[in-house]
Design an enzyme around this catalytic site. Structure first.
Site, PDB file in Angstrom:
ATOM      1  N   LYS A   1      54.252  45.460  43.349  1.00  0.00           N
ATOM      2  CA  LYS A   1      54.023  46.063  44.658  1.00  0.00           C
ATOM      3  C   LYS A   1      52.525  46.318  44.866  1.00  0.00           C
ATOM      4  O   LYS A   1      52.007  46.206  45.978  1.00  0.00           O
ATOM      5  CB  LYS A   1      54.822  47.359  44.785  1.00  0.00           C
TER       6      LYS A   1
ATOM      7  N   ARG B   1      56.472  60.034  56.811  1.00  0.00           N
ATOM      8  CA  ARG B   1      56.170  59.633  55.450  1.00  0.00           C
ATOM      9  C   ARG B   1      55.353  60.713  54.732  1.00  0.00           C
ATOM     10  O   ARG B   1      54.474  61.353  55.328  1.00  0.00           O
ATOM     11  CB  ARG B   1      55.409  58.306  55.446  1.00  0.00           C
TER      12      ARG B   1
ATOM     13  N   CYS C   1      61.941  52.224  55.313  1.00  0.00           N
ATOM     14  CA  CYS C   1      61.295  50.922  55.122  1.00  0.00           C
ATOM     15  C   CYS C   1      61.012  50.729  53.643  1.00  0.00           C
ATOM     16  O   CYS C   1      60.468  51.630  53.000  1.00  0.00           O
ATOM     17  CB  CYS C   1      59.973  50.839  55.866  1.00  0.00           C
TER      18      CYS C   1
ATOM     19  N   GLU D   1      54.447  40.858  55.319  1.00  0.00           N
ATOM     20  CA  GLU D   1      55.869  40.889  54.990  1.00  0.00           C
ATOM     21  C   GLU D   1      56.734  40.080  55.952  1.00  0.00           C
ATOM     22  O   GLU D   1      56.420  39.968  57.138  1.00  0.00           O
ATOM     23  CB  GLU D   1      56.369  42.340  54.986  1.00  0.00           C
TER      24      GLU D   1
END
Length: 225
Positions: free
Chosen positions: A55, A89, A105, A168
């Protein structure tokens, strides 16, 4: 109801925009740092798997301004009144800390059995179920794989501030459920709230113009009109 909601939102899912692109740079919290070692599924522009990468490597902008293209998903959870569950977030997040966004997400992971499956987006559904449990505390028994309504895929790219970015193929999933257990993980989420379709525009305008808060590109893209 779900088909009606999906039709009204699909028209704004064609490109990504952001009111403010801000990426956390300073201190990385331990759990967020550990998450950077997870393996994302690399794909080509036709969403065909070509390998995997951490990631960290998928979101860290290279010196030549590139980012590996990888799979992701965005979940939009509605109740039967048509209200959408939004999250803010956590400030500990690497990308878009403190931003409001849609329900959840994240990414399917190469190292988790079943999340690479492409049949009927089953790998994506499994990853979404896992992340809803981790981020929002929703038991898998309350949202089953068959409850996810796969809408479309969105290809987007953002260099952010040139350090952390996004590139993405994002699978858009809708779910409509009532009486859901919610127990947000503070490492991931600082606030949640249900927002009605009627009030979503007012809500986002307040955040941007009055409250001086920001939206992630995903929710900026998909705000209702």
């Amino acid at each position: 109801m779900m088909a009606k909601v999906s039709k009204s939102m699909f028209s704004v899912m064609q490109k990504i925009t952001s009111t403010k692109r801000y990426y956390g740079m300073a201190k990385i919290a331990p759990l967020q740092k550990a998450a950077l070692e997870e393996r994302c599924i690399l794909v080509d522009e036709l969403d065909r798997p070509v390998g995997d990468a951490s990631k960290y490597d998928c979101h860290r902008v290279t010196k030549d301004g590139n980012l590996p293209l990888h799979r992701a998903f965005s979940v939009f959870l509605f109740n039967y009144n048509g209200d959408l569950l939004l999250q803010k977030r956590s400030d500990e997040k690497i990308t878009f800390p403190g931003h409001y966004t849609n329900t959840c997400c994240s990414h399917p992971l190469a190292e988790i059995p079943g999340e690479t499956s492409e049949d009927n987006a089953m790998g994506i559904r499994r990853a979404a179920q896992r992340r809803l449990a981790y981020e929002l505390g929703i038991p898998s028994s309350e949202i089953e794989l068959s409850d996810f309504f796969y809408i479309s895929r969105v290809h987007y790219f953002s260099l952010g501030n040139g350090v952390w970015g996004e590139h993405e193929i994002d699978y858009v999933l809708f779910v409509q459920k009532d009486n859901i257990t919610l127990d947000p993980n503070p490492d991931e989420i600082s606030e949640i709230q249900w927002v009605s379709r009627k009030k979503i525009d007012e809500f986002t305008r307040c955040l941007i113009m009055v409250c001086n808060r920001s939206l992630s590109p995903v929710i900026s893209l998909k705000t209702l009109n």
